[in-house]
Design a protein around this motif. Structure first.
Motif, PDB file in Angstrom:
ATOM      1  N   PRO A   4       0.847  -1.209   0.007  1.00 14.27           N
ATOM      2  CA  PRO A   4       0.107  -0.016  -0.077  1.00 14.27           C
ATOM      3  C   PRO A   4       0.782   1.126   0.094  1.00 14.27           C
ATOM      4  O   PRO A   4       1.951   1.272   0.368  1.00 14.27           O
ATOM      5  CB  PRO A   4      -0.674   0.014   1.272  1.00 14.27           C
ATOM      6  N   ARG A  28      -4.422   0.920  -6.862  1.00 19.18           N
ATOM      7  CA  ARG A  28      -3.676   0.879  -5.744  1.00 19.18           C
ATOM      8  C   ARG A  28      -4.336   0.625  -4.455  1.00 19.18           C
ATOM      9  O   ARG A  28      -5.398   1.227  -4.304  1.00 19.18           O
ATOM     10  CB  ARG A  28      -2.385   2.033  -5.755  1.00 19.18           C
ATOM     11  N   ASP A  29      -3.634   0.342  -3.354  1.00 16.86           N
ATOM     12  CA  ASP A  29      -4.269   0.265  -2.118  1.00 16.86           C
ATOM     13  C   ASP A  29      -3.525   1.502  -1.164  1.00 16.86           C
ATOM     14  O   ASP A  29      -2.467   1.649  -1.367  1.00 16.86           O
ATOM     15  CB  ASP A  29      -3.645  -0.982  -1.438  1.00 16.86           C
ATOM     16  N   LEU A 230      -9.697  -2.458  -3.673  1.00 10.23           N
ATOM     17  CA  LEU A 230      -9.002  -1.689  -2.981  1.00 10.23           C
ATOM     18  C   LEU A 230      -9.016  -1.631  -1.493  1.00 10.23           C
ATOM     19  O   LEU A 230     -10.109  -1.906  -0.966  1.00 10.23           O
ATOM     20  CB  LEU A 230      -9.400  -0.048  -3.231  1.00 10.23           C
ATOM     21  N   LEU A 231      -7.824  -1.733  -0.750  1.00  9.83           N
ATOM     22  CA  LEU A 231      -7.840  -1.302   0.861  1.00  9.83           C
ATOM     23  C   LEU A 231      -7.969   0.040   0.904  1.00  9.83           C
ATOM     24  O   LEU A 231      -6.759   0.896   0.315  1.00  9.83           O
ATOM     25  CB  LEU A 231      -6.639  -2.102   1.198  1.00  9.83           C
TER      26      LEU A 231
END
Length: 263
Positions: A4, A28-29, A230-231
């Motif tokens: 991340p 992206r995370d 996603l995170l």
């Protein structure tokens, strides 16, 4: 699974930068950390700001195995980058007031920098002006109150235009045509500031430039797709208002965690 990106600010201002990064790199995370226990940063002593930021960012970046850190705070960026880079082997990206593009954009040779008192007083800021706006008249305006206005807006409170007009009154007395928003909180008040300043003043921030810099430092981005899921978690150093929790949830954030400063 890609590591991340950690985005850090004193409060919710860094969300304006995170928004630009997510727009450019949607797959992206991200993990967002804000040090609301010590907000606003513009009022802190340098040593206190540096030690606190370095502790928080180094500990969390190692805990989540971050690929890159973004210090999405102008005040912190003027001070903490060397100390962070000395402790982290990953890229650390800071925020720089958009003095250079403002000087290039101005038609009348007068620009303004609106920032926190901490950013305004830094030698770093003065050097930026000397290097990139030597031929322009640069007006400096300091405000911590705008930070709190932005925080309250994100928590769901209406913006007090009377207070905003008082803060912006010195800007209206000049002939500048470009105003640099030198705090990441300030873009969250762009529409209200336009309402007060009118069309003659262009508002400029560095969010898009930071996003491009992040993209250039992560060569694996071409392998990331929006289908990855996603995170988008966030951490705070103090309790936050329920209204702000609700707003963050609407923005897609989850997994709220308390991340206390070191004793």
């Amino acid at each position: 699974m890609f590591r991340p990106i950690l985005v850090f600010d004193s409060g919710i201002g860094g969300l304006s930068v995170l928004s630009e990064i997510r727009s450019l790199l949607p797959g992206r995370d991200y993990v967002y950390l804000f040090d609301n226990a010590r907000l606003p940063y513009g009022e802190l002593q340098d040593e206190v700001l540096i030690s606190g930021c370095v502790d928080l960012v180094v500990r969390l970046s190692r805990q989540i195995d971050a690929a890159l850190v973004v210090i999405a705070c102008n005040t912190a960026s003027t001070l903490v980058l060397p100390a962070l880079r000395a402790q982290l082997s990953i890229p650390v990206v800071g925020v720089v007031p958009a003095i250079k593009p403002a000087a290039q954009l101005s038609r009348v040779g007068e620009i303004g920098l609106l920032a926190t008192p901490g950013t305004i007083k830094r030698d770093y800021t003065r050097q930026l002006i000397e290097d990139f706006a030597g031929d322009s008249q640069v007006h400096l305006f300091a405000s911590s109150e705008l930070v709190l206005l932005a925080e309250r807006k994100m928590a769901g409170a209406p913006v007090n235009y009377e207070d905003l007009m008082k803060i912006l009154a010195p800007i209206k007395e000049t002939d500048l045509d470009v105003l640099v928003l030198g705090c990441t909180h300030f873009p969250m008040l762009k529409q209200e500031m336009r309402d007060c300043l009118g069309d003659k003043v262009s508002l400029l921030d560095s969010g898009k430039a930071i996003a491009r810099r992040v993209d250039s430092l992560l060569p694996d981005n071409s392998m990331v797709t929006e289908k990855m899921g996603l995170l988008l978690g966030y951490h705070t150093t103090a309790n936050i208002e329920p209204g702000l929790c609700e707003r963050l949830e609407l923005l897609g954030f989850s997994k709220l965690s308390y991340f206390p400063p070191a004793e």
